[in-house]
Scaffold this active site. Structure first.
Site, PDB file in Angstrom:
ATOM      1  N   HIS A 159     157.805  16.690  15.209  1.00 44.82           N
ATOM      2  CA  HIS A 159     157.926  17.712  16.190  1.00 44.82           C
ATOM      3  C   HIS A 159     158.028  18.753  17.593  1.00 44.82           C
ATOM      4  O   HIS A 159     158.257  18.577  17.327  1.00 44.82           O
ATOM      5  CB  HIS A 159     157.763  18.792  14.642  1.00 44.82           C
ATOM      6  CG  HIS A 159     157.534  20.062  14.854  1.00 44.82           C
ATOM      7  ND1 HIS A 159     159.208  20.827  15.300  1.00 44.82           N
ATOM      8  CD2 HIS A 159     156.806  21.371  15.331  1.00 44.82           C
ATOM      9  CE1 HIS A 159     159.559  21.977  15.512  1.00 44.82           C
ATOM     10  NE2 HIS A 159     157.928  22.315  15.883  1.00 44.82           N
ATOM     11  N   GLU A 191     152.560  32.782  10.633  1.00 37.71           N
ATOM     12  CA  GLU A 191     152.034  31.516  11.348  1.00 37.71           C
ATOM     13  C   GLU A 191     151.424  30.925  10.376  1.00 37.71           C
ATOM     14  O   GLU A 191     149.950  31.415  10.616  1.00 37.71           O
ATOM     15  CB  GLU A 191     153.352  30.550  12.267  1.00 37.71           C
ATOM     16  CG  GLU A 191     154.999  30.953  11.867  1.00 37.71           C
ATOM     17  CD  GLU A 191     155.123  30.643  12.991  1.00 37.71           C
ATOM     18  OE1 GLU A 191     154.958  29.507  14.291  1.00 37.71           O
ATOM     19  OE2 GLU A 191     156.588  30.848  13.385  1.00 37.71           O
ATOM     20  N   ARG A 248     147.648  21.689  18.010  1.00 39.52           N
ATOM     21  CA  ARG A 248     148.858  22.782  18.106  1.00 39.52           C
ATOM     22  C   ARG A 248     149.007  24.375  17.126  1.00 39.52           C
ATOM     23  O   ARG A 248     149.697  23.480  15.809  1.00 39.52           O
ATOM     24  CB  ARG A 248     150.470  22.721  18.698  1.00 39.52           C
ATOM     25  CG  ARG A 248     150.663  23.219  19.623  1.00 39.52           C
ATOM     26  CD  ARG A 248     152.944  23.458  20.160  1.00 39.52           C
ATOM     27  NE  ARG A 248     153.589  22.971  18.982  1.00 39.52           N
ATOM     28  CZ  ARG A 248     153.962  23.342  18.775  1.00 39.52           C
ATOM     29  NH1 ARG A 248     154.362  24.871  18.581  1.00 39.52           N
ATOM     30  NH2 ARG A 248     154.924  23.087  17.130  1.00 39.52           N
ATOM     31  N   ARG A 295     148.590  23.069  10.286  1.00 40.93           N
ATOM     32  CA  ARG A 295     149.953  22.105   9.883  1.00 40.93           C
ATOM     33  C   ARG A 295     149.601  20.918   9.612  1.00 40.93           C
ATOM     34  O   ARG A 295     150.078  20.254   9.103  1.00 40.93           O
ATOM     35  CB  ARG A 295     151.008  22.285  11.596  1.00 40.93           C
ATOM     36  CG  ARG A 295     151.998  21.714  11.522  1.00 40.93           C
ATOM     37  CD  ARG A 295     152.335  22.217  12.624  1.00 40.93           C
ATOM     38  NE  ARG A 295     153.550  23.434  11.929  1.00 40.93           N
ATOM     39  CZ  ARG A 295     153.855  23.710  13.793  1.00 40.93           C
ATOM     40  NH1 ARG A 295     154.447  23.222  14.551  1.00 40.93           N
ATOM     41  NH2 ARG A 295     154.619  25.137  12.969  1.00 40.93           N
TER      42      ARG A 295
HETATM   43  C1  SIN Z   1     158.556  26.745  12.751  1.00 36.06           C
HETATM   44  O1  SIN Z   1     158.874  27.607  12.701  1.00 36.06           O
HETATM   45  O2  SIN Z   1     157.932  26.103  11.551  1.00 36.06           O
HETATM   46  C2  SIN Z   1     158.015  25.578  13.888  1.00 36.06           C
HETATM   47  C3  SIN Z   1     157.336  26.437  14.502  1.00 36.06           C
HETATM   48  C4  SIN Z   1     156.522  26.337  16.228  1.00 36.06           C
HETATM   49  O3  SIN Z   1     156.096  24.421  15.601  1.00 36.06           O
HETATM   50  O4  SIN Z   1     155.997  26.092  16.687  1.00 36.06           O
END
Ligand code: SIN
Length: 487
Positions: free
Chosen positions: A324, A113, A359, A269
């Site tokens: 989120h 990620e 985060r 992010r």
């Molecule tokens: C995601 O799956 O993109 C979210 C993961 C997260 O917010 O930690």
């Protein structure tokens, strides 16, 4: 079992369940807003749980990525402590039966990620949170020491001389007041305050507001994380299209099908969310092109898209940013105890210092697990006393469309002093009787005070990061009353 004199855990997500499970065999009461195991942000987590368990990884690399994402506000000791417990968290869940994806040789299959320098996302396809909540809630239901009150929410906390002395709750059997000097807030985040969110709509910061009313300090409240890829299909709350989809090769495109993301589709992010928000501000739609990815890699996401008339195998997925995750929350010490004695916080409701201003993806389930265990260990060494508390009138717990509108207009990805002052003026009259309005007011006030841009907090009137402001700040309800901001 009488609830009086027991630790009371408020919140039935991963953090709350960990506290309750790890307290065994000590009796504990768990208040859970819905049916245990359902409708929690933990259960909706798609991507997974970050842990440095790969052969090319170690805790110092994971810590470095976490610190980089946190934009100067992480507490390095906390980062280390939580990240080093990653392998424990995975092992704990696997022993309970969590069915994480594995390679043929049994090694964990690790996803990638944003802003992670290694593949380290332990996952169960794209429904990791649901799998984690399945095993945790099964274990909690089977545990003799946990009294589970479902469809029950805290409506107030009682505190005397800066020490917690009880909880007021609304339950299906009516109002309940429990005298106890040990209360754990595991109430999750604030996404439900915003018109576009990936969180359950119950996540309106009520736990933070109740803790603030009891006198607790709150920390880093201005830092609200917006996920760049919520499915733009008119649903409220919005289904998430996990960052893991980009980890497997999906790319942002504009209305003409052109790629536009500067700095890479898997940049941190906050950077990506700002770029997507800027497109929206210019009335330009944004898509995620996942056509090259086999549907079976993300079966849940693909089927949610198809149910909305979008086939990711043949067409780009329309996405937009949505609230989120909240990096801020109840300020806690190394035992996860707040500034009010006996009031603990863990998971998203707590501000531990792990996330700083932004985060790192999939660090939140890890934090929920580890801080849940920390709280249980801290409580285990203490006597818990019952006491009498006087019932009080409940405060409203739902965020109204008006509050969601104010937060979205003035406290979203891009902020400025004029907008924040407008938000404060509109929220102030609501905050005395409505917990979400108080939570929103605390966010707005903290955002107004931070006169710089850092991590997830972007001030258009202070676009630069200011090294002199590289510290966490706390806010207390007395700051609002002192400035006439609380009614
Ligand atoms: C995601 O799956 O993109 C979210 C993961 C997260 O917010 O930690």
């Amino acid at each position: 079992m009488s609830a009086h004199g027991c630790p009371v855990v408020i919140g039935g997500g991963a953090a709350g369940l960990l506290v309750a499970l790890c307290l065994a065999p000590r009796p504990v009461v768990l208040l859970c807003g819905g049916t245990l195991g359902f409708e929690t942000a933990s259960g909706w987590a798609q991507g997974g749980i970050a842990a440095a368990v790969g052969p090319d990884d170690d805790a110092s690399l994971h810590a470095r990525d976490t610190l980089n994402a946190g934009a100067g506000l992480c507490d390095a000791a906390v980062v280390r402590r939580i990240i080093e417990a990653g392998p424990w968290a995975i092992d704990f869940l696997a022993r309970l039966g969590a069915d994480f994806g594995r390679h043929a040789d049994g090694a964990l299959a690790l996803g990638l990620e944003a802003a992670h320098s290694r593949r380290r996302i332990v996952h169960a396809k794209d429904a990791t949170g649901a799998e984690i909540m399945r095993v945790l809630s099964q274990a909690a239901r089977a545990a003799q020491h946990i009294t589970i009150l479902e469809h029950s929410s805290a409506t107030g906390l009682a505190a005397r001389d800066n020490r917690i002395c009880g909880v007021h709750a609304a339950t299906p059997a009516g109002a309940l007041s429990i005298g106890t000097d040990c209360v754990v807030m595991a109430t999750g985040g604030v996404g439900g305050l915003f018109a576009h969110t990936t969180n359950p709509l119950r996540a309106t910061g009520t736990g933070l507001a109740l803790a603030a009313r009891a006198g607790a300090d709150l920390r880093d409240m201005e830092f609200v994380q917006f996920h760049p890829t919520a499915l733009a299909c008119g649903l409220d709350p919005m289904p998430l299209v996990s960052e893991a989809v980009r980890g497997e090769g999906a790319r942002f495109t504009d209305g003409a099908g052109a790629r536009f993301m500067q700095g890479g589709d898997l940049a941190a992010r906050d950077i990506v969310a700002r770029a997507v928000a800027a497109k929206y501000a210019a009335d330009e739609p944004v898509f995620l092109d996942a056509r090259a990815i086999p549907a079976q890699t993300f079966p849940g996401i693909f089927s949610t898209c198809r149910a909305q008339g979008i086939d990711p195998a043949t067409q780009p997925i329309p996405v937009r940013p949505a609230a989120h995750y909240h990096m801020g929350g109840i300020a806690v010490n190394a035992d996860c105890e707040s500034s009010v004695a006996g009031l603990f916080a863990c998971g998203e409701a707590a501000a531990t210092g792990l996330h700083g201003a932004n985060r790192l993806a999939s660090n939140s389930l890890l934090e929920a697990m580890v801080t849940g265990r920390i709280v249980a260990r801290a409580i285990s060494g203490r006597a818990v006393r019952a006491g009498n508390i006087t019932p009080e009138a409940p405060r409203l717990l739902e965020a109204t469309p008006l509050i969601r509108d104010i937060c979205s207009k003035y406290m979203g990805i891009y902020r400025d002093a004029a907008g924040l002052q407008t938000a404060i003026a509109q929220l102030r009259p609501l905050a005395a009787r409505c917990a979400p309005a108080l939570a929103a007011l605390l966010i707005a006030q903290s955002a107004l005070r931070r006169r710089e841009s850092r991590g997830a907090h972007t001030r258009t009137d202070f676009p630069e990061t200011d090294a002199a402001q590289a510290r966490s700040t706390t806010i207390n309800i007395s700051d609002l009353t002192a400035t006439g901001l609380a009614a």
